[in-house]
Design a protein around this motif. Structure first.
Motif, PDB file in Angstrom:
ATOM      1  N   SER A  65     -39.235  49.259  44.537  1.00 52.66           N
ATOM      2  CA  SER A  65     -39.647  50.639  44.818  1.00 52.66           C
ATOM      3  C   SER A  65     -39.816  50.907  46.298  1.00 52.66           C
ATOM      4  O   SER A  65     -40.746  51.606  46.694  1.00 52.66           O
ATOM      5  CB  SER A  65     -40.969  50.937  44.110  1.00 52.66           C
ATOM      6  OG  SER A  65     -40.879  50.640  42.768  1.00 52.66           O
ATOM      7  N   TRP A  91     -43.002  61.008  39.636  1.00 56.38           N
ATOM      8  CA  TRP A  91     -42.008  60.494  40.574  1.00 56.38           C
ATOM      9  C   TRP A  91     -40.597  60.508  40.000  1.00 56.38           C
ATOM     10  O   TRP A  91     -39.718  59.847  40.525  1.00 56.38           O
ATOM     11  CB  TRP A  91     -42.383  59.068  41.003  1.00 56.38           C
ATOM     12  CG  TRP A  91     -43.547  59.053  41.928  1.00 56.38           C
ATOM     13  CD1 TRP A  91     -43.530  59.216  43.275  1.00 56.38           C
ATOM     14  CD2 TRP A  91     -44.917  58.876  41.557  1.00 56.38           C
ATOM     15  NE1 TRP A  91     -44.794  59.129  43.771  1.00 56.38           N
ATOM     16  CE2 TRP A  91     -45.677  58.930  42.736  1.00 56.38           C
ATOM     17  CE3 TRP A  91     -45.567  58.678  40.347  1.00 56.38           C
ATOM     18  CZ2 TRP A  91     -47.057  58.795  42.749  1.00 56.38           C
ATOM     19  CZ3 TRP A  91     -46.950  58.539  40.356  1.00 56.38           C
ATOM     20  CH2 TRP A  91     -47.678  58.599  41.534  1.00 56.38           C
ATOM     21  N   TYR A 150     -36.886  62.242  39.155  1.00 56.47           N
ATOM     22  CA  TYR A 150     -36.000  62.887  40.116  1.00 56.47           C
ATOM     23  C   TYR A 150     -35.639  64.323  39.734  1.00 56.47           C
ATOM     24  O   TYR A 150     -35.380  65.128  40.601  1.00 56.47           O
ATOM     25  CB  TYR A 150     -34.698  62.085  40.252  1.00 56.47           C
ATOM     26  CG  TYR A 150     -34.910  60.653  40.650  1.00 56.47           C
ATOM     27  CD1 TYR A 150     -34.370  59.616  39.909  1.00 56.47           C
ATOM     28  CD2 TYR A 150     -35.649  60.317  41.783  1.00 56.47           C
ATOM     29  CE1 TYR A 150     -34.559  58.305  40.278  1.00 56.47           C
ATOM     30  CE2 TYR A 150     -35.837  59.005  42.146  1.00 56.47           C
ATOM     31  CZ  TYR A 150     -35.297  58.011  41.393  1.00 56.47           C
ATOM     32  OH  TYR A 150     -35.482  56.708  41.749  1.00 56.47           O
ATOM     33  N   PRO A 182     -38.269  56.846  37.579  1.00 53.30           N
ATOM     34  CA  PRO A 182     -37.834  56.119  38.771  1.00 53.30           C
ATOM     35  C   PRO A 182     -37.638  54.644  38.434  1.00 53.30           C
ATOM     36  O   PRO A 182     -37.919  54.234  37.319  1.00 53.30           O
ATOM     37  CB  PRO A 182     -39.005  56.311  39.741  1.00 53.30           C
ATOM     38  CG  PRO A 182     -40.172  56.571  38.875  1.00 53.30           C
ATOM     39  CD  PRO A 182     -39.667  57.269  37.667  1.00 53.30           C
ATOM     40  N   ASN A 237     -30.379  51.288  40.256  1.00 53.72           N
ATOM     41  CA  ASN A 237     -31.094  52.007  41.302  1.00 53.72           C
ATOM     42  C   ASN A 237     -30.491  51.759  42.672  1.00 53.72           C
ATOM     43  O   ASN A 237     -30.437  52.665  43.510  1.00 53.72           O
ATOM     44  CB  ASN A 237     -32.569  51.585  41.305  1.00 53.72           C
ATOM     45  CG  ASN A 237     -33.338  52.284  42.391  1.00 53.72           C
ATOM     46  OD1 ASN A 237     -33.458  53.487  42.391  1.00 53.72           O
ATOM     47  ND2 ASN A 237     -33.818  51.521  43.363  1.00 53.72           N
TER      48      ASN A 237
END
Lengths: 436, 155
Positions: A70, A124, A126, A205, A312
């Motif tokens: 993260s 958090w 998107y 996320p 990610n």
């Protein structure tokens, strides 16, 4: 041991990211060294079983990896401290859930684990669609939880205590079996109640996805194992129902994977496929099926978490989850292409990963239960390999779309994250015979 | 024959030609002027002061982050070292060593040892390794018919 871990986790809430990750790694090391011999009492109402120990170790490991992944939230977001707090609180509540020995407290903690993941997705995520994803997550889980609450309170009333490991109350009948297992089947997720997972993974996320796929799905399996203490073994109808829905549903999901363009949805569907085999194995309740289920949960937790972190990495570079946009990555990020290959071969149960040993154990136990399962299982295994290959080929091979002018190959931290996922998958094969 | 004669004639003609040496010394042995040497620091070279001492750790011109912190170089390096130490050195190497070599917590070693001891005891007593009956038949106490009553017997 658990007290130490929990108190440290509480102290960690005031520290910054790097210290938290390092402390979590140390705590998980200390925890790994304290393997329980049987059912060990840690303190009042907290008991560690082998099952609990393995899943807590998985939780700590996946949380560490998710915090390492993260970096975007850490560096750019103003609420990064709050994000860290939510992740740590999720880790703590998961560890507590896996180690508690009272059924009512287990139910409360089972519901508590829902809150941090909801906060992560809504806070958090998107896209604006995360509101709907949060609703799906919440209400799907809530739908199964109310019957569970009723039956848990009824069982503890019947027995006089809410001790999870007692075999005093034997609930018979389809309704009892359904009430006890519905919440966990939705959490697993079994095919039919899996839509929340696909939505949640897309909107979450990276840390949310990793924790969801890595640990939260395993709560379902863990819950089933614990609740089976309350059930009479004659829940044949439930067994047959769950087995047939999961088996054919898993096959349908594996076929469905082949049409997805979104990487995260594909990996989420792959989770449903793997967990469907676990569902049947748990309902069969033979020696190898339960052990295979635990091993599959560990293997899938680590593998899926690694795949989401890789997805990610691609998303951070190309700002797209779509394999149509983010393709030809072998040309641009060859190191990450190798990482994709390693994780996807693990996903398709290639040797020498524990995915393979778990699939072997599950296959043997399922086929020995009923020979008719061999047909769908063959197809399931085949299509599982097919969609893994499909994901690799679509994302890595082909011509790269020059939508971005420069992409860095991979940073050292990203390689560490993949390494930390891949090594346990391959090294634990040596420990399998000693795990049981 | 004629070509051989021509070759010999040419070789004979070449015998008397003075050949230049293959190795010609350009630099003489004598001491040359000191202006080409860079080892000696003459005052003229540093009339404008000494140049800045180059330190690779300080200049941020072409620095690439390890992945943790894109801005602070010290933090980035420190935490990457910490993560590698904790995750790889401690967890994987040391932890893996402990897990591989610590005695089995499921008591496998004890179980195998006990099994061998039991086999030796049974062999010396003339008993089979595994007996069909868990309890010797003459020691089994069955309940009487009155105690059983209408109880269903399932075998």
């Amino acid at each position: 041991m658990l007290k130490v871990a929990l108190s440290l986790s509480a102290c960690l809430m005031v520290l910054s990211w790097g210290e938290v990750v390092a402390c979590l790694a140390l705590i998980s090391l200390l925890f790994l060294l304290s393997k329980p011999a049987g059912l060990e009492t840690t303190c009042f109402s907290f008991e560690l079983d082998y099952f609990s120990w393995a899943l807590i170790a998985l939780t700590l490991w996946v949380t560490t990896a998710s915090m390492l992944s993260s970096t975007k939230v850490k560096n750019s977001s103003k609420s990064s401290a709050l994000y860290l707090l939510v992740l740590v609180s999720m880790c703590v509540s998961l560890c507590l859930t896996f180690s508690v020995s009272s059924s009512v407290v287990f139910y409360i903690l089972f519901e508590t684990c829902l809150i941090p993941i909801l906060v992560i997705i809504l806070g958090w995520g998107y896209q604006p669609e995360r509101a709907q994803a949060g609703l799906y997550l919440l209400f799907y889980t809530m739908f199964g939880s109310l019957p569970l609450l009723i039956i848990v309170l009824h069982c503890s009333n019947l027995m006089g205590s809410s001790y999870l490991f007692s075999t005093g109350a034997s609930m018979t009948g389809l309704l009892s079996a359904l009430c006890l297992s519905l919440a966990f089947l939705i959490k697993f997720p079994m095919y039919g109640a899996h839509l929340w997972l696909l939505k949640a993974h897309v909107e979450a996320p990276v840390a949310g996805s990793m924790l969801l796929a890595g640990v939260l799905l395993k709560l379902g399996g863990f819950g089933l194992i614990r609740m089976f203490y309350f059930l009479d073994y004659n829940f044949l109808i439930m067994k047959e129902l769950a087995a047939s829905v999961s088996l054919w549903g898993g096959l349908l999901m594996s076929l469905n994977c082949l049409r997805h363009m979104d990487m995260k949805v594909l990996i989420a569907s792959s989770s449903v496929v793997h967990m469907s085999a676990c569902v049947i194995a748990l309902f069969i309740l033979s020696d190898w099926s339960v052990k295979g289920c635990l091993l599959m949960m560990l293997a899938h937790g680590v593998c899926s978490s690694g795949l989401f972190s890789l997805a990610n990495m691609v998303y951070e570079r190309t700002n797209s989850r779509s394999m149509v946009v983010a393709k030809g990555l072998l040309n641009i990020t060859p190191t990450l292409a190798l990482c994709w290959f390693l994780m996807l071969t693990a996903n398709m149960a290639a040797p020498p990963t524990i995915n393979l040993s778990s699939e072997i154990m599950l296959l043997i136990s399922l086929v020995s239960w009923d020979l008719i399962t061999i047909g769908p299982l063959i197809l399931l295994g085949f299509f599982s390999a097919t969609y893994s290959l499909y994901l690799f080929s679509m994302s890595q091979h082909g011509v790269f779309n020059k939508t971005k002018s420069a992409l860095n190959n991979s940073s050292l931290l990203e390689l560490l994250i993949v390494f930390v996922h891949w090594i346990p998958l391959n090294a634990l094969i040596l420990a399998v015979m000693f795990m049981f | 024959m004629a070509s051989l004669y021509r070759c010999c004639f040419r070789v004979a003609a070449l015998k008397n030609v003075p050949r230049s040496p293959t190795l010609i010394r350009i630099a003489g042995i004598s001491t040359s002027k000191k202006d080409k040497d860079t080892t000696i620091r003459t005052p003229q070279l540093f009339e404008n002061g000494l140049p800045e001492k180059f330190d690779a750790r300080v200049t941020n011109k072409h620095w690439v982050s390890w992945g943790w912190d894109p801005n602070d170089r010290e933090q980035d390096a420190t935490f990457i070292h910490v993560f590698f130490f904790c995750l790889v050195t401690l967890m994987m190497v040391t932890g893996g060593y402990f897990i591989a070599y610590c005695p089995s917590s499921q008591m496998h070693d004890w179980a195998i040892r006990e099994a061998y001891l039991e086999i030796r005891r049974r062999e010396s007593a003339g008993l089979p390794h595994i007996d069909r009956n868990l309890v010797p038949e003459d020691q089994v106490e069955l309940p009487s018919e009155e105690e059983l009553g209408d109880m269903e017997i399932i075998i």
